[in-house]
Design a protein around this motif. Sequence first.
Motif, mmCIF file in Angstrom:
data_model
loop_
_atom_site.group_PDB
_atom_site.id
_atom_site.type_symbol
_atom_site.label_atom_id
_atom_site.label_comp_id
_atom_site.label_asym_id
_atom_site.label_seq_id
_atom_site.Cartn_x
_atom_site.Cartn_y
_atom_site.Cartn_z
ATOM 1 N N GLY A 13 -101.470 -14.962 45.226
ATOM 2 C CA GLY A 13 -100.131 -15.525 45.388
ATOM 3 C C GLY A 13 -99.151 -14.456 45.816
ATOM 4 N N ALA A 14 -98.316 -14.775 46.783
ATOM 5 C CA ALA A 14 -97.339 -13.803 47.290
ATOM 6 C C ALA A 14 -96.009 -14.503 47.542
ATOM 7 C CB ALA A 14 -97.852 -13.155 48.577
ATOM 8 N N ARG A 15 -94.913 -13.763 47.379
ATOM 9 C CA ARG A 15 -93.582 -14.309 47.624
ATOM 10 C C ARG A 15 -93.360 -14.523 49.117
ATOM 11 N NH1 ARG A 15 -89.641 -10.497 44.092
ATOM 12 N NH2 ARG A 15 -88.858 -10.235 46.215
ATOM 13 N N SER A 16 -92.348 -15.298 49.422
ATOM 14 C CA SER A 16 -92.051 -15.619 50.825
ATOM 15 C C SER A 16 -91.656 -14.388 51.631
ATOM 16 C CB SER A 16 -90.930 -16.660 50.896
ATOM 17 O OG SER A 16 -89.757 -16.174 50.255
ATOM 18 N N ASP A 17 -91.158 -13.353 50.946
ATOM 19 C CA ASP A 17 -90.753 -12.138 51.651
ATOM 20 C C ASP A 17 -91.849 -11.067 51.651
ATOM 21 O OD1 ASP A 17 -90.675 -11.569 48.965
ATOM 22 O OD2 ASP A 17 -88.721 -10.560 49.003
ATOM 23 N N PHE A 18 -93.082 -11.468 51.342
ATOM 24 C CA PHE A 18 -94.211 -10.532 51.314
ATOM 25 C C PHE A 18 -94.419 -9.941 52.713
ATOM 26 C CE2 PHE A 18 -98.972 -10.121 51.662
ATOM 27 C CZ PHE A 18 -99.084 -8.974 50.892
ATOM 28 N N LYS A 19 -94.463 -8.622 52.823
ATOM 29 C CA LYS A 19 -94.541 -7.952 54.121
ATOM 30 C C LYS A 19 -95.886 -7.283 54.386
ATOM 31 C CE LYS A 19 -89.566 -7.057 54.223
ATOM 32 N NZ LYS A 19 -88.491 -6.022 54.310
ATOM 33 N N GLY A 20 -96.812 -7.411 53.441
ATOM 34 C CA GLY A 20 -98.133 -6.838 53.676
ATOM 35 C C GLY A 20 -98.163 -5.339 53.481
ATOM 36 N N TRP A 21 -99.049 -4.690 54.211
ATOM 37 C CA TRP A 21 -99.242 -3.243 54.049
ATOM 38 C C TRP A 21 -98.012 -2.463 54.487
ATOM 39 C CZ3 TRP A 21 -103.110 -1.528 51.267
ATOM 40 C CH2 TRP A 21 -104.297 -2.268 51.179
ATOM 41 N N GLY A 58 -113.920 4.485 58.028
ATOM 42 C CA GLY A 58 -114.433 3.236 57.488
ATOM 43 C C GLY A 58 -113.449 2.440 56.665
ATOM 44 N N PHE A 59 -112.145 2.778 56.738
ATOM 45 C CA PHE A 59 -111.156 2.134 55.878
ATOM 46 C C PHE A 59 -110.855 0.693 56.294
ATOM 47 C CE2 PHE A 59 -108.463 3.587 59.355
ATOM 48 C CZ PHE A 59 -107.578 2.531 59.519
ATOM 49 N N GLU A 60 -111.154 0.317 57.535
ATOM 50 C CA GLU A 60 -110.719 -0.973 58.059
ATOM 51 C C GLU A 60 -111.235 -2.156 57.227
ATOM 52 O OE1 GLU A 60 -110.953 1.966 61.486
ATOM 53 O OE2 GLU A 60 -112.242 1.373 59.810
ATOM 54 N N SER A 61 -112.509 -2.127 56.851
ATOM 55 C CA SER A 61 -113.060 -3.246 56.083
ATOM 56 C C SER A 61 -112.440 -3.310 54.694
ATOM 57 C CB SER A 61 -114.584 -3.116 55.987
ATOM 58 O OG SER A 61 -114.962 -1.821 55.559
ATOM 59 N N VAL A 62 -112.126 -2.152 54.121
ATOM 60 C CA VAL A 62 -111.457 -2.110 52.820
ATOM 61 C C VAL A 62 -110.062 -2.714 52.941
ATOM 62 C CG1 VAL A 62 -110.511 -0.585 51.040
ATOM 63 C CG2 VAL A 62 -112.771 -0.114 52.015
ATOM 64 N N ARG A 63 -109.328 -2.306 53.955
ATOM 65 C CA ARG A 63 -107.958 -2.810 54.189
ATOM 66 C C ARG A 63 -107.945 -4.326 54.328
ATOM 67 N NH1 ARG A 63 -106.363 -1.535 60.020
ATOM 68 N NH2 ARG A 63 -107.980 -3.147 60.226
ATOM 69 N N ASP A 64 -108.842 -4.850 55.160
ATOM 70 C CA ASP A 64 -108.840 -6.286 55.441
ATOM 71 C C ASP A 64 -109.255 -7.096 54.214
ATOM 72 O OD1 ASP A 64 -108.127 -5.543 57.973
ATOM 73 O OD2 ASP A 64 -110.116 -5.872 58.846
ATOM 74 N N TYR A 65 -110.250 -6.623 53.453
ATOM 75 C CA TYR A 65 -110.721 -7.365 52.280
ATOM 76 C C TYR A 65 -109.669 -7.360 51.176
ATOM 77 C CZ TYR A 65 -113.872 -9.053 48.627
ATOM 78 O OH TYR A 65 -114.457 -9.779 47.619
ATOM 79 N N LEU A 66 -109.028 -6.219 50.970
ATOM 80 C CA LEU A 66 -107.968 -6.158 49.964
ATOM 81 C C LEU A 66 -106.835 -7.124 50.301
ATOM 82 C CD1 LEU A 66 -107.696 -2.326 49.209
ATOM 83 C CD2 LEU A 66 -108.286 -4.122 47.568
ATOM 84 N N TYR A 67 -106.444 -7.160 51.543
ATOM 85 C CA TYR A 67 -105.360 -8.072 51.955
ATOM 86 C C TYR A 67 -105.753 -9.518 51.665
ATOM 87 C CZ TYR A 67 -101.742 -10.297 54.762
ATOM 88 O OH TYR A 67 -100.688 -11.066 55.169
ATOM 89 N N GLU A 68 -106.974 -9.879 52.032
ATOM 90 C CA GLU A 68 -107.467 -11.247 51.815
ATOM 91 C C GLU A 68 -107.438 -11.622 50.339
ATOM 92 O OE1 GLU A 68 -111.855 -13.339 51.853
ATOM 93 O OE2 GLU A 68 -111.410 -11.845 53.397
#
Length: 374
Positions: free
Chosen positions: A168-176, A152-162
């Motif tokens: 705010g993130a830097r231009s070199d932000f690479k995500g997970w 069930g981690f998928e919904s947690v992963r997607d919501y946290l990213y959102e």
Amino acid sequence: MTATNPCVVDSTWVLTGDGARRVKDLVGIPFTAVLDGKPYGTLSNGFVRTGTEDVVKLRTSEGHEVRLTAGHKVLTYIPKTSRYAKDAREEWVAAGDLGPGTLVRLSDNLGASWAGRGTEGQGYVLGNLVGDGTFHTYGGYGAVAFWDTDPGFESVRDYLYEQVVKLGARSDFKGWHRVSQSDQYRLKTTGIRDLAATFGIAQGRKTVTPEVERASSGFYRGFLRGLFDADGHIEGASTAGGVSIRLTSIDLPALQAVQRMLARLGVRSAIRNLKDEQVHDWGERGGEYLSQRSYRLIIAGANASRHMQVVGFLNSAKTRKWEALTSHMRRGFYKKPYTASVECVEPDGREDVYDVTVADVHAFDGNGIVLHTC
């Protein structure tokens, strides 16, 4: 018992129309007290210092605590002695006269809401940070996390990213990114660190802070959901002992803060000692190591159902487990009085104490317990 003025210490948490505030924040400031989810104005100019007195600590078996003078009256609950007896009743009793096993009334705040700092999404990010996240000294990042081995981690992963991108993130932000030789993935930004700092959370202080307790009710729901998604679990069965939602930690003050936050949303819980501090043998490696004492917060019965309504899980597997365990219950959960059982009342020093006068009910929510006023 030697009676004193009915007062509490300034660290006591009070539920107001603006959210949770300590008595020290309400001295000389009129406010709206919230008791059983209803608002009441103050007739006095906020809390007033009444002197320096001997105080006692009232502790319940469920983990609720409040420090007050022995003469301060607490609302007790007296159940029916049998099915044929008259209705149960409530009675005001001085704290110093409360004996072990006496039931004290808790404030039932289901439906209460208030404005304040923090959004639900921000709360979720910080709940995950406290539960599963970390701080990186190099670069000054804060990081949230999930484990891809957790169903069930998928919904947690997607919501946290959102929600993190909104910070705010830097231009070199690479995500997970995956943690080396681990099933954990992390999302790290200075935005997480900066958000945490505004709520008093930092490296070495990754806990439930007073700033978190002062936040909005929407932030509460997000924070608690993020924390329970990270560290909470569901146990039991509806046919054997009941279904409960549980949260385990070695940080007792943090669990007590979570208990107060849940109560302000109308969810009662109990804190139990799970494992005592123990010395263990390393075996063939030689030497010994010490495991810390741990505690478990338990939400059971109708309160677990309330938790699912007002907080719930974003983790889809945990939600499905709850539904599978409770879907066939025809009569629902048995509703119990909103009470806690006194464990002890013991002397606890001497310090400045404060009182207030609340209109109509002449009572307030003090650390979740219904207390009388002047």
